[in-house]
Scaffold this motif. Structure first.
Motif, PDB file in Angstrom:
ATOM      1  N   LYS A  25      41.427  18.549  89.754  1.00 37.25           N
ATOM      2  CA  LYS A  25      40.814  18.323  88.446  1.00 37.25           C
ATOM      3  C   LYS A  25      40.294  19.648  87.918  1.00 37.25           C
ATOM      4  O   LYS A  25      39.653  20.406  88.645  1.00 37.25           O
ATOM      5  CB  LYS A  25      39.667  17.311  88.581  1.00 37.25           C
ATOM      6  CG  LYS A  25      39.104  16.872  87.273  1.00 37.25           C
ATOM      7  CD  LYS A  25      40.089  16.017  86.515  1.00 37.25           C
ATOM      8  CE  LYS A  25      39.451  15.483  85.224  1.00 37.25           C
ATOM      9  NZ  LYS A  25      40.443  15.107  84.252  1.00 37.25           N
ATOM     10  N   ARG A  60      50.746   8.766  91.361  1.00 35.77           N
ATOM     11  CA  ARG A  60      49.582   7.943  91.010  1.00 35.77           C
ATOM     12  C   ARG A  60      48.278   8.599  91.457  1.00 35.77           C
ATOM     13  O   ARG A  60      47.266   8.496  90.776  1.00 35.77           O
ATOM     14  CB  ARG A  60      49.717   6.553  91.602  1.00 35.77           C
ATOM     15  CG  ARG A  60      50.740   5.710  90.878  1.00 35.77           C
ATOM     16  CD  ARG A  60      50.914   4.347  91.539  1.00 35.77           C
ATOM     17  NE  ARG A  60      51.869   3.571  90.819  1.00 35.77           N
ATOM     18  CZ  ARG A  60      51.560   2.662  89.890  1.00 35.77           C
ATOM     19  NH1 ARG A  60      50.308   2.450  89.593  1.00 35.77           N
ATOM     20  NH2 ARG A  60      52.500   1.988  89.287  1.00 35.77           N
ATOM     21  N   TYR A  61      48.300   9.284  92.579  1.00 38.10           N
ATOM     22  CA  TYR A  61      47.106   9.976  93.055  1.00 38.10           C
ATOM     23  C   TYR A  61      46.706  11.100  92.099  1.00 38.10           C
ATOM     24  O   TYR A  61      45.534  11.270  91.778  1.00 38.10           O
ATOM     25  CB  TYR A  61      47.353  10.528  94.468  1.00 38.10           C
ATOM     26  CG  TYR A  61      46.189  11.312  94.996  1.00 38.10           C
ATOM     27  CD1 TYR A  61      45.058  10.658  95.483  1.00 38.10           C
ATOM     28  CD2 TYR A  61      46.203  12.697  94.999  1.00 38.10           C
ATOM     29  CE1 TYR A  61      43.965  11.373  95.950  1.00 38.10           C
ATOM     30  CE2 TYR A  61      45.124  13.425  95.464  1.00 38.10           C
ATOM     31  CZ  TYR A  61      44.006  12.755  95.954  1.00 38.10           C
ATOM     32  OH  TYR A  61      42.927  13.472  96.406  1.00 38.10           O
ATOM     33  N   TYR A  62      47.682  11.852  91.623  1.00 34.99           N
ATOM     34  CA  TYR A  62      47.407  12.994  90.754  1.00 34.99           C
ATOM     35  C   TYR A  62      47.162  12.608  89.295  1.00 34.99           C
ATOM     36  O   TYR A  62      46.710  13.437  88.506  1.00 34.99           O
ATOM     37  CB  TYR A  62      48.545  14.013  90.812  1.00 34.99           C
ATOM     38  CG  TYR A  62      48.555  14.838  92.078  1.00 34.99           C
ATOM     39  CD1 TYR A  62      47.386  15.254  92.692  1.00 34.99           C
ATOM     40  CD2 TYR A  62      49.754  15.212  92.660  1.00 34.99           C
ATOM     41  CE1 TYR A  62      47.394  16.012  93.841  1.00 34.99           C
ATOM     42  CE2 TYR A  62      49.779  15.980  93.824  1.00 34.99           C
ATOM     43  CZ  TYR A  62      48.592  16.368  94.402  1.00 34.99           C
ATOM     44  OH  TYR A  62      48.610  17.117  95.544  1.00 34.99           O
ATOM     45  N   LYS A  63      47.436  11.384  88.908  1.00 37.43           N
ATOM     46  CA  LYS A  63      47.301  10.984  87.501  1.00 37.43           C
ATOM     47  C   LYS A  63      45.894  11.206  86.974  1.00 37.43           C
ATOM     48  O   LYS A  63      45.692  11.470  85.796  1.00 37.43           O
ATOM     49  CB  LYS A  63      47.749   9.549  87.281  1.00 37.43           C
ATOM     50  CG  LYS A  63      46.707   8.512  87.612  1.00 37.43           C
ATOM     51  CD  LYS A  63      47.160   7.120  87.231  1.00 37.43           C
ATOM     52  CE  LYS A  63      45.968   6.201  87.353  1.00 37.43           C
ATOM     53  NZ  LYS A  63      45.848   5.288  86.273  1.00 37.43           N
ATOM     54  N   LYS A  64      44.902  11.173  87.829  1.00 41.03           N
ATOM     55  CA  LYS A  64      43.508  11.361  87.404  1.00 41.03           C
ATOM     56  C   LYS A  64      43.234  12.798  86.957  1.00 41.03           C
ATOM     57  O   LYS A  64      42.214  13.074  86.335  1.00 41.03           O
ATOM     58  CB  LYS A  64      42.554  10.977  88.529  1.00 41.03           C
ATOM     59  CG  LYS A  64      42.614  11.924  89.729  1.00 41.03           C
ATOM     60  CD  LYS A  64      41.755  11.430  90.884  1.00 41.03           C
ATOM     61  CE  LYS A  64      41.761  12.337  92.070  1.00 41.03           C
ATOM     62  NZ  LYS A  64      43.034  12.574  92.698  1.00 41.03           N
ATOM     63  N   ASN A  65      44.152  13.720  87.256  1.00 40.39           N
ATOM     64  CA  ASN A  65      43.945  15.133  86.946  1.00 40.39           C
ATOM     65  C   ASN A  65      44.479  15.559  85.586  1.00 40.39           C
ATOM     66  O   ASN A  65      44.437  16.741  85.254  1.00 40.39           O
ATOM     67  CB  ASN A  65      44.568  16.009  88.045  1.00 40.39           C
ATOM     68  CG  ASN A  65      43.888  15.784  89.374  1.00 40.39           C
ATOM     69  OD1 ASN A  65      42.745  15.354  89.442  1.00 40.39           O
ATOM     70  ND2 ASN A  65      44.602  16.065  90.442  1.00 40.39           N
ATOM     71  N   ASP A  94      44.470  14.957  81.303  1.00 36.15           N
ATOM     72  CA  ASP A  94      43.697  14.385  80.201  1.00 36.15           C
ATOM     73  C   ASP A  94      44.592  13.640  79.218  1.00 36.15           C
ATOM     74  O   ASP A  94      44.169  12.657  78.614  1.00 36.15           O
ATOM     75  CB  ASP A  94      42.936  15.499  79.469  1.00 36.15           C
ATOM     76  CG  ASP A  94      41.942  16.180  80.388  1.00 36.15           C
ATOM     77  OD1 ASP A  94      41.018  15.492  80.868  1.00 36.15           O
ATOM     78  OD2 ASP A  94      42.101  17.384  80.634  1.00 36.15           O
ATOM     79  N   GLU A  98      47.003   3.250  81.277  1.00 29.08           N
ATOM     80  CA  GLU A  98      46.477   4.358  80.491  1.00 29.08           C
ATOM     81  C   GLU A  98      46.102   3.873  79.093  1.00 29.08           C
ATOM     82  O   GLU A  98      46.870   3.148  78.458  1.00 29.08           O
ATOM     83  CB  GLU A  98      47.508   5.485  80.368  1.00 29.08           C
ATOM     84  CG  GLU A  98      47.720   6.276  81.624  1.00 29.08           C
ATOM     85  CD  GLU A  98      46.523   7.128  82.028  1.00 29.08           C
ATOM     86  OE1 GLU A  98      45.588   7.307  81.230  1.00 29.08           O
ATOM     87  OE2 GLU A  98      46.536   7.623  83.151  1.00 29.08           O
ATOM     88  N   ARG A 157      45.267   8.397  75.276  1.00 28.47           N
ATOM     89  CA  ARG A 157      45.662   9.428  76.247  1.00 28.47           C
ATOM     90  C   ARG A 157      47.164   9.663  76.291  1.00 28.47           C
ATOM     91  O   ARG A 157      47.627  10.555  76.992  1.00 28.47           O
ATOM     92  CB  ARG A 157      45.159   9.054  77.648  1.00 28.47           C
ATOM     93  CG  ARG A 157      43.667   9.240  77.798  1.00 28.47           C
ATOM     94  CD  ARG A 157      43.173   8.879  79.183  1.00 28.47           C
ATOM     95  NE  ARG A 157      44.082   9.170  80.246  1.00 28.47           N
ATOM     96  CZ  ARG A 157      43.836  10.014  81.240  1.00 28.47           C
ATOM     97  NH1 ARG A 157      42.699  10.651  81.285  1.00 28.47           N
ATOM     98  NH2 ARG A 157      44.720  10.183  82.211  1.00 28.47           N
TER      99      ARG A 157
END
Length: 159
Positions: free
Chosen positions: A86, A123-128, A130, A149, A153
């Motif tokens: 992030k 899916r793990y990296y999707k939070k990183n 914007d 989402e 976004r």
């Protein structure tokens, strides 16, 4: 300065789009640093700021840790996968591979396991990221549905 993370782009249509993007940024005199797949070594040597790296998850994560990615005004990930960490700057991820969202029934067991693993990483990296940038309403719909989402976004910006 913008960071263009194109580490997983090295051939075909994705490479053509990357070359077009680089040309447009140069024409508009926008400062950027390109992080490129080492299989493209030499292709972007005319740029003021380019770095070639062997494309692996480990190398990418290490690059972000040691190169202070937060110093850029924003990051544009050009190959479906958001940054490995992030950041405190806006991150835009260009997404086009719907296969990362669903598992096809037509694949062999081995291919399904590999796609499942890729999907889990994605899916793990999707939070990183914007914002997601997609080219079509169909891709936007699939992305919003499978990743839950919010509409704001996901940006539809045809290349």
């Amino acid at each position: 300065m913008i960071l263009i993370d194109a580490l997983y782009i090295n051939n075909s249509g994705g490479l053509r789009l990357l070359e077009l993007l680089v040309r447009k940024l140069q024409q508009r005199k926008i400062d950027f640093h390109l992080l490129s797949d080492d299989r493209c070594n030499g292709r972007f040597d005319n740029l003021a700021s380019v770095e070639y790296l062997y494309a692996s998850m480990r190398n990418r994560r290490q690059w972000y840790k040691t190169n202070e990615a937060n110093k850029y005004s924003c990051v544009f990930c050009f190959g479906n996968i958001p940054t490995p960490c992030k950041l405190n700057v806006p991150v835009y991820t260009y997404f086009h591979n719907i296969n990362l969202l669903t598992l096809s029934e037509a694949r062999t067991v081995k291919e399904r396991v590999v796609m499942w693993a890729k999907r889990q990483v994605f899916r793990y990296y999707k939070k990183n990221t914007d914002y997601w940038i997609v080219q079509t309403t169909n891709t936007a719909t699939e992305l919003k549905y499978h990743l839950s989402e919010p509409e704001e976004r996901v940006k539809i910006l045809p290349f």
